[in-house]
Design an enzyme around this catalytic site. Structure first.
Site, mmCIF file in Angstrom:
data_model
loop_
_atom_site.group_PDB
_atom_site.id
_atom_site.type_symbol
_atom_site.label_atom_id
_atom_site.label_comp_id
_atom_site.label_asym_id
_atom_site.label_seq_id
_atom_site.Cartn_x
_atom_site.Cartn_y
_atom_site.Cartn_z
ATOM 1 N N THR A 1 0.829 -1.217 0.000
ATOM 2 C CA THR A 1 0.000 0.000 0.000
ATOM 3 C C THR A 1 0.858 1.259 0.000
ATOM 4 O O THR A 1 0.542 2.223 -0.683
ATOM 5 C CB THR A 1 -0.923 0.014 1.231
ATOM 6 N N ASP B 1 -1.109 -8.546 6.562
ATOM 7 C CA ASP B 1 -0.446 -8.270 5.278
ATOM 8 C C ASP B 1 0.267 -9.520 4.764
ATOM 9 O O ASP B 1 0.153 -9.883 3.597
ATOM 10 C CB ASP B 1 0.564 -7.127 5.420
#
Length: 523
Positions: A92, A385
């Site tokens: 991200t 993640d």
């Protein structure tokens, strides 16, 4: 005299001003998260304006979601980071920083009187060349199980090295790989439950097969159930609590009140009887179970578990193969959950319920321990993640090398393409390569190394044909990423480049910003 066509208080920015506003907003946002990139990235403290809650994180998606923004271009970058988070789960920060750098390069070209459409054409040529180079560099080890597991382990280590878990990345990488391999190719992370318990240290965290529910078993109920037949319900079990005191009921004697009370109890008893008729030995309810029905279940030898919050109930239904029921008239139509053993376990000072041998064999629970709640929350974000990237890699099995290696490789391919491109587009194509090289530059800057020196050496290595060279962030020199095991998912890198270039193209097309007037309060 010309009449204004826009309503009062609405604003319009055109041409240069609109473009400037776009560039400023996007690059400012990229600069905000830039310092969190890489294994030596820094954290941000986010404090809520309403309740003063604090979050300490270096997760790009979390930071960007929490920042209140007014600039429309900055909001577009937040959206691409959200898409990256939903699609792959990691990268991200990378996607925001790359988009910011592409826009920074574009701003220079626009200031040098290059038309935005020319820049867009150059960027399209560049992103195509970059993605082709990335694909040709990707390696697929899915046919060899041992090598593929090593790939997964390295991807998890690389993902975790930029997070709070970097100190114990080997331990948590193993834990994440074990959890994802249990999913047997599924990308449904719902089967992996994460329970956070303050206390102990991070390495006290562990992976437990089966499902753990953070609740307690009802009073006097059996605390251990073998071959459990579980009815999962979402129904109110509180009618023994006499509600007539809340309503107006006229009675002419206390005996009548007792009759009403008895009727309530009989109604509850009948409901418990209907639940028992399903032939179960465990009843898990989404809502509270009051004392009277709880005692009825205990008498019947049925283990009751109350107030299993909705996510807990949904997940329990998923992993035990049952369905959530709210009416109990048709026992033959209700699907019961099954598991081999239900027992109470202790984690720290808390008692929890463990369901072993569940129907969905891929289900497991990760128990996270740590010194503070902020620490555990950040550990959960880091682990999420890693789990997301791994579950995606199990489907798209190709991998590329990290540490700035993939970016340098793409920049080299884009440079080569720029030499073949005629006209002003070539300058824009070169600018794309410069933006790609900013990624290893930022990695080095965040670690306090001499980025100009390191990136120059890295480029030279790649031009000499060493396409495994990247930045060794421990020693602060150029190293072999294959030997160091710095591996990243091909899907992640591809998504970063394509999302960033698409968002940049969209923002470069902007030549007017119209802001509507705020809605007036009536009266």
């Amino acid at each position: 005299m010309s009449q204004p066509i826009f309503s009062r208080d609405s604003q319009e920015e055109r041409g240069e001003n609109a473009r400037l506003s776009t560039f400023v907003g996007a690059t400012a946002l990229a600069d905000l998260v830039k310092s969190t990139l890489g294994p030596k990235g820094m954290n941000k403290i986010l404090q809520s304006g309403t309740d003063g809650n604090i979050t300490v994180t270096n997760d790009g998606a979390t930071i960007l979601k929490s920042v209140p923004l007014d600039n429309p271009a900055a909001k577009i970058l937040v959206n691409i980071s959200k898409v990256q988070d939903d699609e792959v789960g990691d990268g991200t920060t990378s996607v925001t920083v790359l988009a910011g750098e592409l826009l920074r390069e574009a701003e220079r070209l626009v200031n040098a009187k290059t038309h935005p459409q020319v820049i867009i054409d150059g960027y399209r040529i560049a992103s195509k060349a970059a993605l082709q180079a990335l694909e040709s560099a990707a390696v697929d080890n899915s046919a060899r199980l041992e090598a593929f597991r090593t790939d997964l382990f390295n991807i998890a280590r690389t993902t975790l090295s930029s997070k709070v878990l970097s100190q114990d990345k080997d331990y948590f990488a193993n834990l994440a790989v074990d959890a994802v391999l249990r999913l047997k190719g599924s990308t449904n992370l719902e089967n992996i439950q994460v329970i956070k318990k303050v206390g102990g240290k991070l390495t006290d965290s562990y992976l437990d097969e089966g499902f753990i529910l953070d609740k307690k078993i009802g009073t006097n109920c059996p605390k251990r159930v073998e071959n459990a037949k579980i009815l999962i319900g979402n129904t109110s079990m509180d009618t023994d609590k006499i509600k007539i005191f809340g309503a107006q009921v006229k009675v002419d004697s206390t005996g009548k009140l007792a009759d009403l009370e008895r009727a309530e109890r009989e109604k509850m008893k009948a409901k418990v009887q209907r639940i028992k008729s399903h032939g179960i030995n465990t009843f898990v309810n989404r809502q509270l179970i009051y004392n009277y029905p709880e005692s009825l279940f205990a008498e019947a030898g049925i283990t009751s578990i109350e107030h299993a919050d909705f996510e807990g109930v949904e997940r329990l239904a998923l992993v035990t193969g049952g369905e959530i029921a709210s009416t109990f008239e048709n026992p033959d139509q209700v699907k019961l959950g099954e598991c081999d053993l239900i027992e109470e376990i202790m984690i720290g000072e808390d008692t929890l319920i463990k369901f072993s041998g569940v129907k969905a064999g891929e289900a497991c629970t990760i128990v996270l321990r740590g010194a503070t709640s902020q620490m555990i929350d950040e550990a959960e974000r880091s682990l999420h993640d890693a789990l997301s990237v791994l579950s995606q890699t199990v489907k798209e099995t190709r991998t590329v090398l990290g540490g700035g290696c993939a970016e340098t490789l793409m920049a080299k391919a884009v440079d080569a393409e720029a030499r073949k491109t005629a006209g002003k587009k070539a300058i824009a194509t070169e600018a794309f390569a410069k933006a790609l090289l900013q990624m290893p530059t930022i990695l080095a800057d965040n670690a306090g190394y001499d980025s100009a020196e390191l990136v120059a050496k890295l480029r030279a290595k790649h031009y000499d044909g060493d396409n495994k060279a990247g930045l060794d962030m421990v020693k602060g020199e150029v190293g072999d990423m294959k030997e160091l095991g710095v591996t990243e998912s091909y899907k992640l890198k591809k998504q970063v480049v394509s999302s960033a270039s698409e968002a940049t193209e969209m923002l470069l097309r902007v030549d007017t910003i119209l802001r509507a007037a705020p809605r007036q309060r009536e009266g």
